[in-house]
Enzyme design. Structure first.
Site, PDB file in Angstrom:
ATOM      1  CD  GLU A  37       5.174  29.153 -32.838  1.00  0.00           C
ATOM      2  OE1 GLU A  37       5.282  27.943 -32.559  1.00  0.00           O
ATOM      3  OE2 GLU A  37       5.849  29.714 -33.716  1.00  0.00           O
ATOM      4  CB  THR A  39      -2.077  25.627 -33.136  1.00  0.00           C
ATOM      5  OG1 THR A  39      -0.811  25.413 -33.763  1.00  0.00           O
ATOM      6  CG2 THR A  39      -2.574  27.023 -33.458  1.00  0.00           C
ATOM      7  N   GLY A 125      18.277  26.570 -26.103  1.00  0.00           N
ATOM      8  CA  GLY A 125      17.423  27.553 -25.434  1.00  0.00           C
ATOM      9  C   GLY A 125      16.952  28.675 -26.342  1.00  0.00           C
ATOM     10  CB  SER A 129      13.138  22.030 -31.477  1.00  0.00           C
ATOM     11  OG  SER A 129      11.901  22.627 -31.355  1.00  0.00           O
ATOM     12  CG  ASP A 175       9.054  21.658 -30.656  1.00  0.00           C
ATOM     13  OD1 ASP A 175       8.415  22.299 -31.519  1.00  0.00           O
ATOM     14  OD2 ASP A 175       9.259  22.084 -29.508  1.00  0.00           O
ATOM     15  CE1 TYR A 224       4.409  25.915 -24.957  1.00  0.00           C
ATOM     16  CE2 TYR A 224       4.138  24.206 -23.302  1.00  0.00           C
ATOM     17  CZ  TYR A 224       4.138  24.602 -24.627  1.00  0.00           C
ATOM     18  OH  TYR A 224       3.873  23.691 -25.618  1.00  0.00           O
TER      19      TYR A 224
HETATM   20  C1  GLA Z   1       7.228  24.894 -27.887  1.00  0.00           C
HETATM   21  C2  GLA Z   1       6.602  23.520 -27.664  1.00  0.00           C
HETATM   22  C3  GLA Z   1       5.725  23.155 -28.848  1.00  0.00           C
HETATM   23  C4  GLA Z   1       4.721  24.268 -29.155  1.00  0.00           C
HETATM   24  C5  GLA Z   1       5.427  25.614 -29.249  1.00  0.00           C
HETATM   25  C6  GLA Z   1       4.464  26.767 -29.407  1.00  0.00           C
HETATM   26  O1  GLA Z   1       8.116  24.839 -28.961  1.00  0.00           O
HETATM   27  O2  GLA Z   1       7.606  22.535 -27.508  1.00  0.00           O
HETATM   28  O3  GLA Z   1       5.080  21.928 -28.601  1.00  0.00           O
HETATM   29  O4  GLA Z   1       3.692  24.303 -28.209  1.00  0.00           O
HETATM   30  O5  GLA Z   1       6.218  25.868 -28.102  1.00  0.00           O
HETATM   31  O6  GLA Z   1       3.871  26.690 -30.652  1.00  0.00           O
END
Ligand code: GLA
Length: 388
Positions: A37, A39, A125, A129, A175, A224
């Protein structure tokens, strides 16, 4: 609703709306991330799983350069926009297909006009994804109808660019890659530096239980982006001592022990999460090959605590769900999945213990927060596919 029902639903809805048969029906799955996560925007490793919940698009090509799209699960809302030039963004779900028009045109590809119906059972949400699923479903449908030959990996990159540049969400590649390349029964071990990937079998008899805290925070949310910024700052400070690092991917735990004193305390913790998380991804993949589920479970919980304490993207709601899940016999481990700040927790559970896990986490959550979280039992599924 089960997957085959959505196939029928989207086909029927298309016929009812457009009085014709669709030329193509596409499904693209949502995902949970087993581990790895925060990463992906640090050139690191991820280990996501495509799940058996998906966005479905039924579509046919038309001669006019317009797209007419009905979203069945959005109260039959419709969007109509041009495909001859970049359509205007007005926000909402239609920005995702519009973003793809932008991305195709950027590449000199001219997508055909289409009529389409969309539906999805990926919760919106929740950190599963739903947007990547929507992007991949439309990208694949448009590629099929327009005669574009685009391999799944490239399609994922196109969708990510569409989301970054047109929708304005600065997400990494994870995702879109898992929605494009997922494989039933497997997790996808991916190096986000070069997008090389391999499939890691998930042993039989396991379920991924997903519990939704129902706390919603959008990714365009500054938290984020703030984490991304902190990682970049950590890299530029560490570079002064080890010039050959390009991203946190290149930093080892020993580097942090040696040069960490040059970082402000918060940045050191952010970097430590990313560095240790990359190691955990590699360890989880190895442990899965060995079918050592106890080891996998311990690593998942370590990952959660690192997200909670070092990366600070957890919430009491997510912590309570994790701690409750791991109290139950048959639950190997649990952690928040996705960006955090809300969304879902996943628990890796022996199939015959799923009912016990669900009952316990719902009871504990209800006692503490006064409501029961929606829970989805999911299994690893295939990536984007043309159906029907
Ligand atoms: C979201 C983003 C991903 C990733 C995750 C955290 O899902 O879309 O690209 O950065 O957060 O791991």
């Amino acid at each position: 609703m089960a997957e085959h029902n959505l196939l029928e639903e989207v086909q029927h809805a298309f016929e009812a709306r457009f009085q014709a048969q669709p030329d193509v029906v596409v499904r693209a799955p949502g995902r949970v991330n087993l581990i790895g996560e925060h990463t992906d925007y640090n050139d690191g490793f991820v280990l996501p799983v495509a799940v058996d919940r998906a966005a479905w698009v039924a579509a046919r090509a038309i001669d006019d350069p317009w797209a007419t799209i009905r979203a069945v699960d959005m109260r039959n809302e419709e969007a109509i926009f041009t495909v001859a030039s970049v359509p205007a963004s007005v926000g909402g779900w239609a920005d995702y297909p519009k973003a793809l028009v932008w991305a195709f045109l950027e590449r000199g590809l001219h997508p055909v006009g289409l009529e389409a119906v969309l539906t999805s059972n990926v919760p919106v949400g929740a950190g599963m994804s739903s947007s990547a699923a929507l992007e991949l479903a439309f990208a694949e449908a448009w590629a099929a109808l327009s005669g574009f030959e685009i391999e799944p990996r490239e399609l994922a990159v196109l969708c990510q660019q569409a989301e970054n540049e047109y929708v304005g969400v600065n997400c990494g590649i994870m995702d879109q890659m898992i929605s494009a390349c997922g494989k039933a029964g497997h997790a996808l071990m991916m190096d986000t530096r070069d997008l090389k990937h391999r499939y890691v079998p998930i042993p039989e008899g396991l379920a991924l239980v997903v519990a939704d805290s129902q706390v919603r925070r959008s990714l365009s949310n500054s938290a984020y982006n703030a984490r991304r910024g902190e990682c970049e700052q950590a890299v530029s400070l560490l570079k002064q001592h080890k010039p050959d690092i390009a991203s946190l991917r290149d930093v080892t735990f020993q580097d942090l022990q040696r040069y960490g004193k040059h970082l402000p305390e918060t940045l050191l913790r952010r970097a430590r999460h990313v560095v240790t998380e990359n190691q955990r991804v590699l360890h989880v993949a190895k442990a899965l090959y060995k079918k050592n589920l106890d080891e996998v479970g311990v690593l998942l919980v370590d990952g959660h605590r690192s997200l909670r304490d070092d990366y600070e993207v957890s919430l009491p709601q997510l912590d309570v769900l994790v701690e409750a899940a791991i109290e139950v016999e048959g639950c190997y481990g649990a952690r928040l999945t996705g960006a955090g700040f809300g969304g879902c927790v996943i628990a890796l559970v022996a199939e015959d213990a799923t009912d016990d896990v669900i009952a316990h986490i719902c009871e504990v959550y209800d006692d503490r927060f006064g409501n029961r979280p929606p829970v989805y039992v999911t299994h690893p599924a295939d990536g984007v596919s043309r159906e029907g």
